[in-house]
Design an enzyme around this catalytic site. Structure first.
Site, PDB file in Angstrom:
ATOM      1  CG  ASN A  37      -4.936  -0.297 -12.060  1.00 14.32           C
ATOM      2  OD1 ASN A  37      -4.632  -0.510 -10.881  1.00 14.32           O
ATOM      3  ND2 ASN A  37      -4.342  -0.933 -13.056  1.00 14.32           N
TER       4      ASN A  37
ATOM      5  CG  ASP B  43      -3.174  -3.882 -17.129  1.00 12.36           C
ATOM      6  OD1 ASP B  43      -3.724  -3.381 -16.140  1.00 12.36           O
ATOM      7  OD2 ASP B  43      -2.401  -4.864 -17.050  1.00 12.36           O
TER       8      ASP B  43
ATOM      9  NE  ARG C 168      -8.751 -12.431  -6.509  1.00 15.57           N
ATOM     10  CZ  ARG C 168      -8.310 -13.681  -6.660  1.00 15.57           C
ATOM     11  NH1 ARG C 168      -7.057 -13.985  -6.402  1.00 15.57           N
ATOM     12  NH2 ARG C 168      -9.125 -14.622  -7.080  1.00 15.57           N
TER      13      ARG C 168
ATOM     14  CB  SER D  41      -0.141   4.333 -17.276  1.00  9.57           C
ATOM     15  OG  SER D  41       0.910   4.141 -18.195  1.00  9.57           O
TER      16      SER D  41
ATOM     17  N   GLY E 177       0.777  -1.242   0.000  1.00  7.83           N
ATOM     18  CA  GLY E 177       0.000   0.000   0.000  1.00  7.83           C
ATOM     19  C   GLY E 177       0.801   1.280   0.000  1.00  7.83           C
TER      20      GLY E 177
HETATM   21  C1  GRF Z   1       2.660  -0.645  -7.887  1.00  4.57           C
HETATM   22  O1  GRF Z   1       3.827  -0.830  -8.628  1.00  4.57           O
HETATM   23  C2  GRF Z   1       1.491  -0.398  -8.798  1.00  4.57           C
HETATM   24  O2  GRF Z   1       1.828   0.303  -9.963  1.00  4.57           O
HETATM   25  C3  GRF Z   1       1.065  -1.794  -9.144  1.00  4.57           C
HETATM   26  O3  GRF Z   1       1.252  -2.541  -7.977  1.00  4.57           O
HETATM   27  C4  GRF Z   1       2.251  -1.922  -7.172  1.00  4.57           C
HETATM   28  C5  GRF Z   1       1.609  -1.648  -5.857  1.00  4.57           C
HETATM   29  O4  GRF Z   1       2.537  -1.155  -4.921  1.00  4.57           O
HETATM   30  N1  GRF Z   1      -0.293  -1.803  -9.634  1.00  4.57           N
HETATM   31  P1  GRF Z   1       2.026  -0.516  -3.562  1.00  4.57           P
HETATM   32  O5  GRF Z   1       1.199  -1.586  -2.851  1.00  4.57           O
HETATM   33  O6  GRF Z   1       1.189   0.692  -3.900  1.00  4.57           O
HETATM   34  O7  GRF Z   1       3.256  -0.172  -2.815  1.00  4.57           O
END
Ligand code: GRF
Length: 207
Positions: free
Chosen positions: A114, A152, A98, A143, A18
């Site tokens: 996202n 995506d 998920r 992105s 997170g």
């Molecule tokens: C990030 O690299 C994000 O781009 C990808 O998953 C990773 C999540 O990292 N979707 P975090 O949990 O926000 O540190």
């Protein structure tokens, strides 16, 4: 006299540490940020981000996908209910691992964001840093996009580039990208929450 900012109630969906979630919580601590974080929801009871959110005073909830074995839509209906009860208007996926069904995506169409660690449309799916290194690109990045049913593939709201440097491996490259993800997500969520960026007819419209 300064005008009160409308703050859209935002839910953040996580599965892990997170760090993007923490960046959004931090941004939303400013009174003039156009989103307030009303909930952090995880599908993983052990996600590290849950404790970070709680420490920041943000309500948290868990909907464990394993309790809905083989019924993805029932899992999503349970998440949707938690979002509704918490009066969430916008959803930001932040390391949520998920794949969402068209049912959930359509329900939140235009209100579901996202962050993906590549310069979309390049390198969809997982292991994006590995994919970038294998392709030999000189630039990589991240992105923020609106989510559409195809994985995506949603319209991009904003991107940040980083260089790929000689000697980079997956770890060094992912660290460089993560280093720019947080500010990007803070900016993109502000654009969507304020209505400055909208999804109209499958494209991002500004103004
Ligand atoms: C990030 O690299 C994000 O781009 C990808 O998953 C990773 C999540 O990292 N979707 P975090 O949990 O926000 O540190």
């Amino acid at each position: 006299m300064s005008q009160a900012v409308v703050r859209r109630r935002t839910g953040i969906l996580i599965s892990g540490r997170g760090s993007n979630m923490a960046a959004l919580i931090e941004a939303a601590q400013a009174a003039d940020y156009p989103a307030e974080i009303g909930l952090v929801l995880s599908n993983q009871p052990e996600a590290g981000g849950l404790a970070r959110a709680e420490a920041a005073g943000v309500p948290v909830a868990t909907v464990d996908h394993r309790a809905f074995a083989k019924n993805r839509e029932a899992f999503e209906r349970a998440m949707d209910e938690v979002l509704r009860v918490n009066q969430i208007e916008l959803v930001a996926l932040a390391g949520f691992m998920r794949i969402l069904t068209p049912w959930f995506v359509r329900r939140w169409e235009g209100r579901l964001l996202n962050i993906h660690p590549s310069l979309l449309p390049l390198f969809k799916g997982t292991h994006t840093h590995r994919q970038a290194l294998a392709a030999g690109v000189a630039e990589h990045g991240c992105s923020v996009h609106f989510v559409v049913p195809e994985l995506d593939a949603g319209p991009v709201i904003a991107q940040t580039k980083v260089p790929v440097l000689p000697g980079d491996d997956e770890e060094s490259l992912s660290r460089r990208v993560l280093g720019v993800e947080h500010a990007l997500y803070q900016r993109a969520l502000a654009e969507v929450a304020s209505g400055r960026a909208r999804l109209v007819g499958g494209a991002v419209v500004r103004g």
